[in-house]
Design a protein around this motif. Structure first.
Motif, mmCIF file in Angstrom:
data_model
loop_
_atom_site.group_PDB
_atom_site.id
_atom_site.type_symbol
_atom_site.label_atom_id
_atom_site.label_comp_id
_atom_site.label_asym_id
_atom_site.label_seq_id
_atom_site.Cartn_x
_atom_site.Cartn_y
_atom_site.Cartn_z
ATOM 1 N N TYR A 199 39.815 57.887 55.800
ATOM 2 C CA TYR A 199 41.134 57.376 55.415
ATOM 3 C C TYR A 199 41.187 55.854 55.443
ATOM 4 O O TYR A 199 41.991 55.250 54.724
ATOM 5 N N ILE A 200 40.307 55.228 56.238
ATOM 6 C CA ILE A 200 40.283 53.762 56.266
ATOM 7 C C ILE A 200 39.540 53.217 55.048
ATOM 8 O O ILE A 200 40.006 52.294 54.379
ATOM 9 N N PHE A 209 47.991 65.040 61.083
ATOM 10 C CA PHE A 209 47.366 63.725 61.132
ATOM 11 C C PHE A 209 47.497 63.098 62.524
ATOM 12 O O PHE A 209 47.676 61.889 62.662
ATOM 13 N N LEU A 268 38.800 59.716 60.660
ATOM 14 C CA LEU A 268 39.531 58.469 60.410
ATOM 15 C C LEU A 268 38.784 57.555 59.447
ATOM 16 O O LEU A 268 39.401 56.842 58.650
ATOM 17 N N GLN A 272 39.823 54.960 50.040
ATOM 18 C CA GLN A 272 41.252 54.904 49.735
ATOM 19 C C GLN A 272 41.635 55.986 48.737
ATOM 20 O O GLN A 272 40.965 56.181 47.733
ATOM 21 N N MET A 284 51.267 54.885 60.826
ATOM 22 C CA MET A 284 50.267 55.918 61.076
ATOM 23 C C MET A 284 49.043 55.323 61.780
ATOM 24 O O MET A 284 48.505 55.904 62.726
ATOM 25 N N ARG A 285 48.629 54.135 61.363
ATOM 26 C CA ARG A 285 47.466 53.497 61.995
ATOM 27 C C ARG A 285 47.741 53.191 63.469
ATOM 28 O O ARG A 285 46.902 53.432 64.332
ATOM 29 N N GLU A 300 49.345 57.571 51.429
ATOM 30 C CA GLU A 300 49.722 56.245 51.911
ATOM 31 C C GLU A 300 49.363 56.124 53.390
ATOM 32 O O GLU A 300 49.991 56.759 54.240
ATOM 33 N N PHE A 301 48.328 55.331 53.682
ATOM 34 C CA PHE A 301 47.870 55.153 55.059
ATOM 35 C C PHE A 301 48.650 53.974 55.639
ATOM 36 O O PHE A 301 48.188 52.843 55.671
ATOM 37 N N SER A 302 49.856 54.246 56.135
ATOM 38 C CA SER A 302 50.796 53.204 56.533
ATOM 39 C C SER A 302 50.412 52.593 57.875
ATOM 40 O O SER A 302 49.587 53.114 58.627
#
Length: 731
Positions: free
Chosen positions: A489-490, A542, A486, A493, A503-504, A498-500
């Motif tokens: 992805y945080i 994911f 994780l 970037q 998803m979070r 697209e880490f929406s």
């Protein structure tokens, strides 16, 4: 006619092209500079007084400047040297291009090398370019050399089509040509279309021309082209003894030529011809124009030249080598000794392998016992069947799976060990964790943890498949999670990903479910003790998978805390646990709160760019909420996703998880339930909030049951007792 000895030399040179000198050769006179930039300057050429044979071979080296590299010029004929090809007795130089009717070109320069030891080589060609260009060489009467190019579109290609008449023509040059001056003309017809067009003529190295020029236009911007000049040593017609001070006249030979007739002959001492070129004899290498410049080659050190068989030995002699036959007795003695020694070495090697194999077996047994293998087998055999799928791997299986723990297979490294990617014999991809040294006093605790984790069966917890205890440090085998962790992805970037917010929120909910399961639903409660974003893996879909239970501990059902040495990761560590050394389930809640803050802000848990008081993300996050500045920390990627209420709800939950008083923090079960409710709202407010409360949120008015983004905009958020978290100096 060339003597038979010369033919033999040529044959041997063709047969063994690999022959080379063993040591560095001296090519320039002593105490003379032998290079100009990257151009070698061998004698008879030279730089400076006393370094050249005569003035014809004087080289002027113009040192490099900021705008141009070093350049060498033949002073006698004022031509720039590109390369001296010593073995061929040639030199590559820049030759000017003569032009007519061309704008932006300098004055035409002719070349006159009459009476010099230089002449144009037959490897050059005379080229004329331009529409209706009638070009001819001057100063070579009574010969007439030239060609005519017509007006037409040139055809791209090689010799058969390009420069065959249309805008470009070519012809050979006379033997031993020493003068270059050309006349450029046109047809007598006044209507000739090429009368006022640009025309050029030049002598050029033929091979270079065909490899580098594909159209006449490419030449119009050039001032010079490369040509090959032959050079000779001149000694008058009365005869001069060559190198009377040479100690070994057999080391070199010279070829004489009468330039007027082109006749060739071979001489080794006194020469009576106009010009001469010299070579080192077979078996020698170096510079024949220097006294004793040809040195003997040790053919015995050159494998492809030394043709002596195993029954003989090579002996180097001046200019050649010879093979001497060994006596039969010595040969048989050597062969016998070598055979006996070989058999002895083979026997020792096989004995060594056998002893080493037995030692390895004993060592594996020792490690297996020391690492608690017997205890683990007992635990597995006495289980009720819930952990039968746990496997004890052999070290050989895991070495093969990880290519002997190749560094290229490393997936990650941490405080508890190194994780490698591996593939088992059945094709299954796994992650193999090579732990650091395990304290022998805690082996029983380690085995108990393996057994406990084997019983954990949750879709959001990385599955422990088995272990290996035959190695010096235990090896744990987990299911392989392909999409990294994780943290990546945080904080790293990726534009294509697209880490929406959805998803979070889903990942946070899945992690909370897993921790809630470990704390309260597992057969024996387990505290993770190292919750952080790098320990939250993402599978091919994911979905979150909690990993790295290296510091995890199980507790009895009636226990409330563990008293241990403080372990964890700075930035995620519970301050209350740090001060008391008592780890509770609320300590995992605090670490999870930091992860929520990471998901909301996109900031790292520790940042040295912030002030010391706000260095930790937890403190910085809570202080911003206290200061009504929550918008200052939200990840910009979350803006404009129409999830204001959900974001604020999660921020409020994170703030509660980060309470310095562990008793005031929610349990992981409560956290999981609240996150699930936020996710089910799908952007809508909880049912208990009225439309009036929605208006209050939009207007920025505070509501006692919740905190909204409007609250932070209007500065009405409630206070929370906050103290700076432990600074890094404490560590």
């Amino acid at each position: 006619m060339i003597p038979r000895s010369v033919s033999l030399i040529c044959f041997l040179l063709f047969l063994v092209p690999e022959i080379a000198t063993v040591s560095a050769l001296i090519m320039a006179k002593p105490n003379c500079k032998d290079t100009c930039g990257n151009i070698s300057i061998p004698f008879p050429f030279g730089i400076g007084t006393g370094c050249f044979k005569n003035e014809w071979f004087s080289v002027d080296c113009k040192e490099a400047t900021a705008d141009s590299p070093s350049r060498a010029f033949l002073s006698s004929i004022n031509m720039e040297v590109l390369e001296i090809l010593f073995e061929d007795s040639t030199v590559r130089v820049n030759s000017p291009i003569i032009s007519s009717g061309c704008s932006d070109r300098g004055a035409n320069i002719s070349i006159d090398m009459t009476a010099s030891p230089f002449a144009f080589s037959s490897s050059n060609s005379f080229i004329a370019m331009g529409c209706d260009n009638r070009a001819s060489l001057n100063g070579i009467q009574p010969e007439i050399v030239g060609c005519t190019s017509t007006c037409g579109s040139s055809t791209e290609g090689k010799e058969n089509s390009y420069c065959s008449g249309n805008n470009c023509c070519q012809t050979t040059i006379p033997l031993s040509l020493q003068v270059f001056n050309a006349s450029l003309g046109t047809a007598e017809d006044p209507n000739d279309q090429g009368r006022n067009q640009c025309k050029v003529a030049f002598i050029v190295e033929e091979e270079w021309f065909w490899n580098n020029i594909s159209s006449p236009e490419e030449v119009h911007s050039m001032q010079y082209v490369p040509v090959i000049l032959r050079w000779f040593m001149y000694y008058g017609t009365e005869g001069v003894t060559l190198y009377s001070d040479a100690k070994n006249s057999d080391a070199m030979y010279c070829i004489s030529m009468n330039l007027s007739s082109g006749r060739w002959g071979l001489r080794t001492e006194t020469l009576y011809f106009n010009s001469t070129t010299c070579r080192c004899s077979w078996g020698y290498d170096g510079n024949p124009y220097l006294p004793d410049g040809c040195t003997d080659i040790d053919e015995c050190k050159i494998q492809k030249v030394n043709l002596c068989s195993g029954m003989t030995k090579c002996v180097n002699v001046p200019g050649r080598f010879k093979c001497e036959l060994d006596k039969a007795k010595i040969t048989f003695l050597i062969l016998g000794a070598a055979t006996g020694l070989l058999l002895l070495l083979v026997g020792i090697w096989r004995l060594y392998k056998l002893v080493r194999k037995r030692k390895n077996i004993e060592l594996k047994k020792k490690f297996f016992k020391r690492n608690g293998g017997l205890l683990l087998q007992q635990q597995l055999s006495s289980s009720d069947g819930s952990i039968q799928k746990t496997k004890i791997f052999t070290s050989k299986e895991l070495e093969k799976a990880t290519d002997r723990f190749n560094d290229n297979r490393i997936l990650g490294q941490g405080g508890q060990g190194t994780v490698y990617k591996g593939m088992l014999a059945d094709g299954m991809i796994v992650a193999v964790k090579k732990s650091k040294m395990v304290d022998e006093e805690k082996l029983e605790e380690f085995i108990n943890e393996v057994v406990i984790l084997s019983q954990v069966n949750h879709r959001n917890v990385v599955k422990l498949l088995g272990c290996c205890l035959e190695t010096e440090v235990p090896l744990l085998v987990y299911e392989f999670i392909p999409n990294g962790n994780l943290f990546e992805y945080i904080h790293d970037q990726k534009e294509e990903f697209e880490f929406s917010w959805e998803m979070r929120l889903r990942i946070a909910t899945e992690v909370a479910r897993a921790l809630s399961y470990l704390h309260s639903a597992a057969s024996i409660p387990v505290y993770h003790r190292d919750i952080k974003s790098t320990n939250i893996m993402l599978n091919e879909k994911f979905r979150a998978k909690v990993s790295d239970f290296g510091t995890s501990r199980s507790i009895a059902i009636d226990q409330t805390h563990l008293t241990t040495h403080v372990q964890g990761t700075f930035g995620y560590l519970d301050p209350e646990y740090f001060q008391s050394s008592q780890f509770t389930g609320k300590s995992d809640v605090y670490s999870f709160g930091v992860v929520l803050a990471e998901l909301l802000s996109g900031h790292k848990p520790i940042s040295y760019e912030r002030s010391e008081e706000r260095r930790g993300l937890a403190t910085h996050f809570i202080l911003l909420m206290e200061e009504n500045k929550i918008l200052d920390i939200l990840d910009e990627r979350l803006m404009g996703q129409d999830r204001e209420e959900e974001v604020v709800a999660v921020a409020n939950l994170a703030r509660r998880c980060l309470n310095l008083n562990g008793r005031k923090r929610p349990t992981m079960r409560e956290v999981a339930i609240e996150l699930e409710q936020i996710g089910l709202s799908k952007g809508a407010l909880p049912a208990q909030q009225s439309s009036k409360e929605l208006e209050n949120i939009r207007d920025g008015n505070w509501h006692p049951t919740s905190v909204t983004i409007g609250d932070f905009r209007n500065g009405t958020a409630p206070s929370l007792d906050v103290q700076p978290l432990i600074s890094h100096e404490t560590w």
